[in-house]
Design a protein around this motif. Structure first.
Motif, PDB file in Angstrom:
ATOM      1  N   GLU A  19       0.843  -1.204   0.000  1.00 45.03           N
ATOM      2  CA  GLU A  19       0.000   0.000   0.000  1.00 45.03           C
ATOM      3  C   GLU A  19       0.877   1.252   0.000  1.00 45.03           C
ATOM      4  O   GLU A  19       2.040   1.220   0.416  1.00 45.03           O
ATOM      5  CB  GLU A  19      -0.908  -0.012   1.214  1.00 45.03           C
ATOM      6  N   PHE A  20       0.261   2.341  -0.443  1.00 41.46           N
ATOM      7  CA  PHE A  20       0.992   3.609  -0.497  1.00 41.46           C
ATOM      8  C   PHE A  20       0.171   4.663   0.237  1.00 41.46           C
ATOM      9  O   PHE A  20      -0.979   4.932  -0.100  1.00 41.46           O
ATOM     10  CB  PHE A  20       1.211   4.040  -1.960  1.00 41.46           C
ATOM     11  N   GLU A  21       0.784   5.279   1.278  1.00 38.97           N
ATOM     12  CA  GLU A  21       0.075   6.243   2.114  1.00 38.97           C
ATOM     13  C   GLU A  21       0.501   7.673   1.858  1.00 38.97           C
ATOM     14  O   GLU A  21      -0.009   8.586   2.498  1.00 38.97           O
ATOM     15  CB  GLU A  21       0.304   5.910   3.589  1.00 38.97           C
ATOM     16  N   GLY A  22       1.456   7.863   0.944  1.00 36.69           N
ATOM     17  CA  GLY A  22       1.908   9.222   0.656  1.00 36.69           C
ATOM     18  C   GLY A  22       3.319   9.464   1.177  1.00 36.69           C
ATOM     19  O   GLY A  22       3.785   8.799   2.108  1.00 36.69           O
ATOM     20  N   THR A  23       4.044  10.435   0.591  1.00 35.07           N
ATOM     21  CA  THR A  23       5.403  10.763   0.993  1.00 35.07           C
ATOM     22  C   THR A  23       5.783  12.126   0.442  1.00 35.07           C
ATOM     23  O   THR A  23       5.166  12.616  -0.525  1.00 35.07           O
ATOM     24  CB  THR A  23       6.405   9.697   0.473  1.00 35.07           C
ATOM     25  N   THR A  24       6.778  12.703   1.048  1.00 39.38           N
ATOM     26  CA  THR A  24       7.318  13.971   0.532  1.00 39.38           C
ATOM     27  C   THR A  24       8.628  13.742  -0.220  1.00 39.38           C
ATOM     28  O   THR A  24       9.229  14.703  -0.728  1.00 39.38           O
ATOM     29  CB  THR A  24       7.573  14.946   1.693  1.00 39.38           C
ATOM     30  N   ASP A  25       9.051  12.483  -0.300  1.00 43.50           N
ATOM     31  CA  ASP A  25      10.295  12.142  -0.991  1.00 43.50           C
ATOM     32  C   ASP A  25       9.970  11.603  -2.383  1.00 43.50           C
ATOM     33  O   ASP A  25       9.408  10.499  -2.510  1.00 43.50           O
ATOM     34  CB  ASP A  25      11.068  11.099  -0.179  1.00 43.50           C
ATOM     35  N   PRO A  26      10.300  12.335  -3.422  1.00 41.65           N
ATOM     36  CA  PRO A  26       9.986  11.880  -4.783  1.00 41.65           C
ATOM     37  C   PRO A  26      10.611  10.527  -5.116  1.00 41.65           C
ATOM     38  O   PRO A  26      10.019   9.741  -5.860  1.00 41.65           O
ATOM     39  CB  PRO A  26      10.552  12.989  -5.669  1.00 41.65           C
ATOM     40  N   THR A  27      11.775  10.260  -4.542  1.00 44.42           N
ATOM     41  CA  THR A  27      12.445   8.993  -4.833  1.00 44.42           C
ATOM     42  C   THR A  27      11.620   7.815  -4.325  1.00 44.42           C
ATOM     43  O   THR A  27      11.478   6.796  -5.007  1.00 44.42           O
ATOM     44  CB  THR A  27      13.843   8.971  -4.183  1.00 44.42           C
ATOM     45  N   VAL A  28      11.034   7.954  -3.117  1.00 40.97           N
ATOM     46  CA  VAL A  28      10.205   6.887  -2.551  1.00 40.97           C
ATOM     47  C   VAL A  28       8.971   6.654  -3.403  1.00 40.97           C
ATOM     48  O   VAL A  28       8.593   5.505  -3.686  1.00 40.97           O
ATOM     49  CB  VAL A  28       9.806   7.232  -1.101  1.00 40.97           C
ATOM     50  N   ALA A  29       8.332   7.729  -3.829  1.00 46.58           N
ATOM     51  CA  ALA A  29       7.129   7.620  -4.661  1.00 46.58           C
ATOM     52  C   ALA A  29       7.455   6.964  -6.002  1.00 46.58           C
ATOM     53  O   ALA A  29       6.718   6.093  -6.481  1.00 46.58           O
ATOM     54  CB  ALA A  29       6.519   9.006  -4.877  1.00 46.58           C
ATOM     55  N   GLU A  30       8.563   7.365  -6.613  1.00 54.63           N
ATOM     56  CA  GLU A  30       8.939   6.805  -7.909  1.00 54.63           C
ATOM     57  C   GLU A  30       9.272   5.322  -7.785  1.00 54.63           C
ATOM     58  O   GLU A  30       8.876   4.506  -8.631  1.00 54.63           O
ATOM     59  CB  GLU A  30      10.137   7.570  -8.475  1.00 54.63           C
ATOM     60  N   GLN A  31       9.959   4.943  -6.721  1.00 54.70           N
ATOM     61  CA  GLN A  31      10.306   3.541  -6.516  1.00 54.70           C
ATOM     62  C   GLN A  31       9.064   2.689  -6.290  1.00 54.70           C
ATOM     63  O   GLN A  31       8.988   1.551  -6.766  1.00 54.70           O
ATOM     64  CB  GLN A  31      11.274   3.420  -5.331  1.00 54.70           C
ATOM     65  N   TRP A  32       8.083   3.214  -5.575  1.00 50.71           N
ATOM     66  CA  TRP A  32       6.849   2.460  -5.354  1.00 50.71           C
ATOM     67  C   TRP A  32       6.114   2.231  -6.666  1.00 50.71           C
ATOM     68  O   TRP A  32       5.648   1.105  -6.940  1.00 50.71           O
ATOM     69  CB  TRP A  32       5.934   3.215  -4.379  1.00 50.71           C
ATOM     70  N   LEU A  33       6.026   3.250  -7.481  1.00 49.73           N
ATOM     71  CA  LEU A  33       5.329   3.124  -8.758  1.00 49.73           C
ATOM     72  C   LEU A  33       6.059   2.125  -9.668  1.00 49.73           C
ATOM     73  O   LEU A  33       5.409   1.281 -10.303  1.00 49.73           O
ATOM     74  CB  LEU A  33       5.230   4.495  -9.431  1.00 49.73           C
ATOM     75  N   GLU A  34       7.355   2.196  -9.736  1.00 48.51           N
ATOM     76  CA  GLU A  34       8.117   1.259 -10.559  1.00 48.51           C
ATOM     77  C   GLU A  34       7.970  -0.173 -10.042  1.00 48.51           C
ATOM     78  O   GLU A  34       7.884  -1.118 -10.828  1.00 48.51           O
ATOM     79  CB  GLU A  34       9.596   1.657 -10.572  1.00 48.51           C
ATOM     80  N   ARG A  35       7.910  -0.316  -8.724  1.00 47.67           N
ATOM     81  CA  ARG A  35       7.743  -1.644  -8.127  1.00 47.67           C
ATOM     82  C   ARG A  35       6.413  -2.247  -8.520  1.00 47.67           C
ATOM     83  O   ARG A  35       6.318  -3.427  -8.871  1.00 47.67           O
ATOM     84  CB  ARG A  35       7.865  -1.519  -6.611  1.00 47.67           C
ATOM     85  N   MET A  36       5.350  -1.440  -8.454  1.00 46.22           N
ATOM     86  CA  MET A  36       4.042  -1.937  -8.813  1.00 46.22           C
ATOM     87  C   MET A  36       3.957  -2.272 -10.300  1.00 46.22           C
ATOM     88  O   MET A  36       3.296  -3.245 -10.689  1.00 46.22           O
ATOM     89  CB  MET A  36       2.958  -0.906  -8.448  1.00 46.22           C
ATOM     90  N   GLU A  37       4.628  -1.512 -11.120  1.00 47.39           N
ATOM     91  CA  GLU A  37       4.618  -1.807 -12.551  1.00 47.39           C
ATOM     92  C   GLU A  37       5.269  -3.171 -12.819  1.00 47.39           C
ATOM     93  O   GLU A  37       4.799  -3.936 -13.670  1.00 47.39           O
ATOM     94  CB  GLU A  37       5.346  -0.704 -13.320  1.00 47.39           C
ATOM     95  N   ARG A  38       6.344  -3.497 -12.083  1.00 48.56           N
ATOM     96  CA  ARG A  38       6.991  -4.802 -12.250  1.00 48.56           C
ATOM     97  C   ARG A  38       6.058  -5.935 -11.821  1.00 48.56           C
ATOM     98  O   ARG A  38       5.975  -6.985 -12.476  1.00 48.56           O
ATOM     99  CB  ARG A  38       8.289  -4.849 -11.445  1.00 48.56           C
ATOM    100  N   VAL A  39       5.344  -5.732 -10.695  1.00 58.21           N
ATOM    101  CA  VAL A  39       4.413  -6.750 -10.218  1.00 58.21           C
ATOM    102  C   VAL A  39       3.303  -6.975 -11.232  1.00 58.21           C
ATOM    103  O   VAL A  39       2.951  -8.126 -11.564  1.00 58.21           O
ATOM    104  CB  VAL A  39       3.823  -6.343  -8.853  1.00 58.21           C
ATOM    105  N   PHE A  40       2.744  -5.911 -11.766  1.00 61.52           N
ATOM    106  CA  PHE A  40       1.655  -6.021 -12.752  1.00 61.52           C
ATOM    107  C   PHE A  40       2.143  -6.720 -14.020  1.00 61.52           C
ATOM    108  O   PHE A  40       1.411  -7.516 -14.617  1.00 61.52           O
ATOM    109  CB  PHE A  40       1.100  -4.633 -13.085  1.00 61.52           C
TER     110      PHE A  40
END
Length: 242
Positions: A19-40
């Protein structure tokens, strides 16, 4: 029996679909999105399934943000997976961050190019250095060769060694040695009426003429066909061997 979509949802959870609850670090947000794309991609999800699954993973502030996006809750859905990615990046991965990452990447590529150029320059310099050393060593060997053979005529005008002078010198020395041996071994010395039998330089004995010990001839008659113990000649030739 579970529907295929429900089975994929469970697999997504097991494959680290977090799950994603939000962040102020762009790197964390980008890594989460890339991770989900790999899973999908591993689940071979369609874009429609990707959109449905990713919305289910949004929590707290992130979900509040999403429901505020125009048409986010429209039924049936009018937004797509691509619309979510675009909106998510605009919110959590701002352009200034993307520009900084792009600049960092370009600097990295430029640095690698400079490093490769420096390595190539070092390689060229090393090659030139070894070439110079080889030439200097070859020159030193040639100088030693010329100096060491200067007494034998040295190199000719064409840069090749004159072997004819060595051969001439060798023949001269050989002729003198043969002449000395002949005069010592075969010529008797006379002094005040007393004959002196010369000492042979080859066997160390006193005798006239050629050395039969050195040639392997019969001591009795001088024949090369047999030894002295088998000599058939009862009257030996004059040959002193003491």
């Amino acid at each position: 029996m579970s529907e295929p979509s429900e089975m994929n949802f469970e697999k997504m959870r097991k494959m680290s679909g977090v799950e994603f609850e939000g962040t102020t670090d762009p790197t964390v947000a980008e890594q989460w999105l890339e991770r989900m794309e790999r899973v999908f991609d591993q689940l071979e999800c369609t874009n429609a399934d990707k959109f449905k699954y990713v919305i289910s993973l949004l929590q707290k502030d992130t979900y509040d943000w999403w429901v505020g996006v125009p048409n986010a809750k429209a039924k049936p859905p009018v937004l797509t997976w691509d619309d979510f990615v675009k909106s998510f990046r605009a919110k959590y991965v701002p352009p200034v961050y993307c520009d900084a990452k792009k600049k960092e990447f370009l600097n990295l590529r430029q640095g690698m190019a400079i490093l490769q150029l420096e390595d190539f320059s070092k390689l060229i310099s090393a090659a030139l250095t070894w070439e110079r050393i080889d030439k200097e060593e070859a020159s030193r060997r040639e100088n030693r060769f010329r100096k060491g053979n200067s007494d034998y005529g040295g190199p000719s005008k064409k840069g090749k060694f004159d072997y004819s002078k060595i051969e001439s010198t060798h023949k001269s020395l050989h002729h003198k040695q043969n002449k000395s041996n002949f005069s010592t071994a075969s010529t008797p010395s006379y002094g005040q009426g007393k004959t002196h039998t010369p000492t042979c330089v080859q066997c160390g004995k006193n005798h006239y003429g050629a050395c039969r010990r050195a040639s392997g001839a019969c001591f009795n008659c001088g024949s090369m066909d047999h030894k002295v113990k088998d000599c058939p000649n009862p009257n030996p030739l004059s040959y002193t061997h003491t």
